[in-house]
Design an enzyme around this catalytic site. Structure first.
Site, PDB file in Angstrom:
ATOM      1  N   ASN A   1     -40.813   5.846  42.377  1.00 59.47           N
ATOM      2  CA  ASN A   1     -40.170   7.033  41.826  1.00 59.47           C
ATOM      3  C   ASN A   1     -40.551   7.122  40.350  1.00 59.47           C
ATOM      4  O   ASN A   1     -40.013   6.396  39.528  1.00 59.47           O
ATOM      5  CB  ASN A   1     -38.639   6.900  41.997  1.00 59.47           C
ATOM      6  CG  ASN A   1     -37.891   8.054  41.369  1.00 59.47           C
ATOM      7  OD1 ASN A   1     -38.489   9.053  40.982  1.00 59.47           O
ATOM      8  ND2 ASN A   1     -36.573   7.921  41.259  1.00 59.47           N
TER       9      ASN A   1
ATOM     10  N   LYS B   1     -40.010   9.483  38.340  1.00 56.34           N
ATOM     11  CA  LYS B   1     -39.035  10.248  37.544  1.00 56.34           C
ATOM     12  C   LYS B   1     -39.778  11.277  36.666  1.00 56.34           C
ATOM     13  O   LYS B   1     -40.718  11.886  37.145  1.00 56.34           O
ATOM     14  CB  LYS B   1     -38.152   9.298  36.745  1.00 56.34           C
ATOM     15  CG  LYS B   1     -37.529   8.226  37.664  1.00 56.34           C
ATOM     16  CD  LYS B   1     -36.485   7.394  37.029  1.00 56.34           C
ATOM     17  CE  LYS B   1     -35.967   6.379  38.035  1.00 56.34           C
ATOM     18  NZ  LYS B   1     -34.827   5.634  37.557  1.00 56.34           N
TER      19      LYS B   1
ATOM     20  N   HIS C   1     -30.592  11.446  44.365  1.00 50.42           N
ATOM     21  CA  HIS C   1     -30.756  10.358  43.391  1.00 50.42           C
ATOM     22  C   HIS C   1     -29.638  10.459  42.349  1.00 50.42           C
ATOM     23  O   HIS C   1     -29.241  11.555  41.952  1.00 50.42           O
ATOM     24  CB  HIS C   1     -32.128  10.461  42.720  1.00 50.42           C
ATOM     25  CG  HIS C   1     -32.450   9.243  41.912  1.00 50.42           C
ATOM     26  ND1 HIS C   1     -31.929   9.042  40.656  1.00 50.42           N
ATOM     27  CD2 HIS C   1     -33.194   8.148  42.196  1.00 50.42           C
ATOM     28  CE1 HIS C   1     -32.360   7.864  40.201  1.00 50.42           C
ATOM     29  NE2 HIS C   1     -33.129   7.309  41.115  1.00 50.42           N
TER      30      HIS C   1
ATOM     31  N   GLU D   1     -29.608  10.123  39.269  1.00 44.78           N
ATOM     32  CA  GLU D   1     -29.933  10.869  38.049  1.00 44.78           C
ATOM     33  C   GLU D   1     -29.823  12.378  38.283  1.00 44.78           C
ATOM     34  O   GLU D   1     -29.531  13.138  37.367  1.00 44.78           O
ATOM     35  CB  GLU D   1     -31.336  10.468  37.542  1.00 44.78           C
ATOM     36  CG  GLU D   1     -31.273   9.088  36.886  1.00 44.78           C
ATOM     37  CD  GLU D   1     -32.561   8.301  36.941  1.00 44.78           C
ATOM     38  OE1 GLU D   1     -33.617   8.866  37.242  1.00 44.78           O
ATOM     39  OE2 GLU D   1     -32.494   7.077  36.685  1.00 44.78           O
TER      40      GLU D   1
ATOM     41  N   GLU E   1     -28.812   2.363  46.150  1.00 43.66           N
ATOM     42  CA  GLU E   1     -29.167   2.265  44.730  1.00 43.66           C
ATOM     43  C   GLU E   1     -27.895   2.214  43.887  1.00 43.66           C
ATOM     44  O   GLU E   1     -27.392   3.269  43.438  1.00 43.66           O
ATOM     45  CB  GLU E   1     -29.987   3.487  44.315  1.00 43.66           C
ATOM     46  CG  GLU E   1     -31.347   3.552  44.953  1.00 43.66           C
ATOM     47  CD  GLU E   1     -32.378   4.087  43.963  1.00 43.66           C
ATOM     48  OE1 GLU E   1     -33.369   3.403  43.756  1.00 43.66           O
ATOM     49  OE2 GLU E   1     -32.157   5.158  43.375  1.00 43.66           O
TER      50      GLU E   1
ATOM     51  N   GLY F   1     -32.457   0.995  36.161  1.00 42.99           N
ATOM     52  CA  GLY F   1     -33.006   1.008  34.805  1.00 42.99           C
ATOM     53  C   GLY F   1     -32.307   0.083  33.823  1.00 42.99           C
ATOM     54  O   GLY F   1     -32.507   0.202  32.614  1.00 42.99           O
TER      55      GLY F   1
ATOM     56  N   SER G   1     -33.747  -1.732  39.321  1.00 43.77           N
ATOM     57  CA  SER G   1     -34.327  -2.827  38.525  1.00 43.77           C
ATOM     58  C   SER G   1     -35.169  -3.796  39.359  1.00 43.77           C
ATOM     59  O   SER G   1     -35.148  -5.003  39.118  1.00 43.77           O
ATOM     60  CB  SER G   1     -33.229  -3.577  37.765  1.00 43.77           C
ATOM     61  OG  SER G   1     -32.669  -2.737  36.783  1.00 43.77           O
TER      62      SER G   1
HETATM   63  P1  PGA Z   1     -35.480   1.435  38.365  1.00 43.51           P
HETATM   64  O1  PGA Z   1     -35.138   2.812  39.065  1.00 43.51           O
HETATM   65  O2  PGA Z   1     -36.407   0.675  39.277  1.00 43.51           O
HETATM   66  O3  PGA Z   1     -36.120   1.806  37.063  1.00 43.51           O
HETATM   67  O4  PGA Z   1     -34.178   0.711  38.177  1.00 43.51           O
HETATM   68  C1  PGA Z   1     -34.946   2.893  40.451  1.00 43.51           C
HETATM   69  C2  PGA Z   1     -34.596   4.309  40.829  1.00 43.51           C
HETATM   70  O5  PGA Z   1     -33.942   5.000  40.049  1.00 43.51           O
HETATM   71  O6  PGA Z   1     -34.965   4.784  41.903  1.00 43.51           O
END
Ligand code: PGA
Length: 251
Positions: free
Chosen positions: A9, A11, A93, A95, A165, A171, A211
């Site tokens: 992803n 983003k 997601h 976000e 998630e 993140g 992460s």
């Molecule tokens: P990350 O994000 O690996 O940077 O923690 C995962 C995600 O948001 O799908």
């Protein structure tokens, strides 16, 4: 043979098509094991260019709208994605829930439309740190999953992947423990079992995301309850991500 899914992803990255192509090419030149499906989800604006050069890698979008077409300024419909050769779409997601105010009702509409037009959807569910501390993680997973799946039928669910998630792990560098990720995955399977029966629940692909990096990824996919990973930050770092692809090949 059951497939593992490694989903990148990206983003809102990178900021140029040149960089996007460079990153993509560094992954597409890797050997990918037959039982691993690699899916790259770049920003909408790079989908077409990357679809054209994609061979073994599948392309996914990070969102799609709940209508096929019409007067919806700024929206991208799942039909448009499908017509471009995009196979997957991430929905719900955290976000998007946070920065685009997406509710469970809205995610449900998007999911039904995406599955309805034949895209494969990756539904994200997960709790915040406060919810985890309060001990309400299971309620949150149950609520988000049930709401998202309202009106989705057994046939459509074959095209569904669910990513656990936990929001506190995204993140932050604080990945969820393997035990907790498995237990969340099994809990989601029980929800699917209660709605659609054993066969559908057994076949459902559950991923972990939050992460994940080259140091910790292997332990998650060793577990039968989890069939892959949704990777954000580490998928933008070619060295990190190639390590994950290479080692998954040898796993
Ligand atoms: P990350 O994000 O690996 O940077 O923690 C995962 C995600 O948001 O799908």
């Amino acid at each position: 043979m059951k497939k593992n899914f490694i989903i990148a992803n990206w983003k809102c990255n990178p900021t140029t098509l040149t960089e996007a192509k460079r990153l993509f090419n560094s992954y597409s030149s890797q050997k990918i094991k037959n039982n691993t499906q690699l899916i790259i989800c770049p920003p909408f604006i790079y989908l077409e260019a990357l679809s054209r050069i994609a061979k073994k890698i599948s392309i996914g979008a990070q969102d799609s709208f709940w209508e096929e077409k019409g007067a919806y300024t700024g929206q991208i419909s799942p039909v448009m994605l499908k017509n471009l050769g995009v196979k997957y779409v991430i929905l719900g997601h955290s976000e998007r829930r946070k920065y685009a105010s997406e509710t469970d009702e809205l995610i449900n509409k998007k999911l039904k439309m995406a599955l309805g037009v034949g895209l494969k959807a990756i539904l994200c569910v997960g709790e915040t740190l406060e919810e985890k501390k309060r001990g309400t993680m299971h309620n949150i997973l149950s609520h988000q999953t049930h709401k998202a799946l309202q009106g989705v039928n057994r046939k459509q669910i074959k095209n569904l992947i669910i990513a656990y998630e936990p929001i506190w792990a995204i993140g932050t560098g604080k990945a969820c423990s393997i035990q907790d990720a498995i237990s969340a995955g099994l809990f989601i399977k029980r929800i699917i079992f209660s709605r659609f029966g054993r066969k559908t629940a057994d076949e459902l692909v559950i991923l972990y995301g939050g992460s994940v990096n080259s140091q910790n990824y292997a332990a998650y996919i060793k577990e039968a309850a989890l069939r892959g990973l949704l990777i954000g930050g580490a998928s933008l770092d070619a060295r990190e991500f190639i390590k994950i692809i290479e080692e998954t090949r040898g796993a």
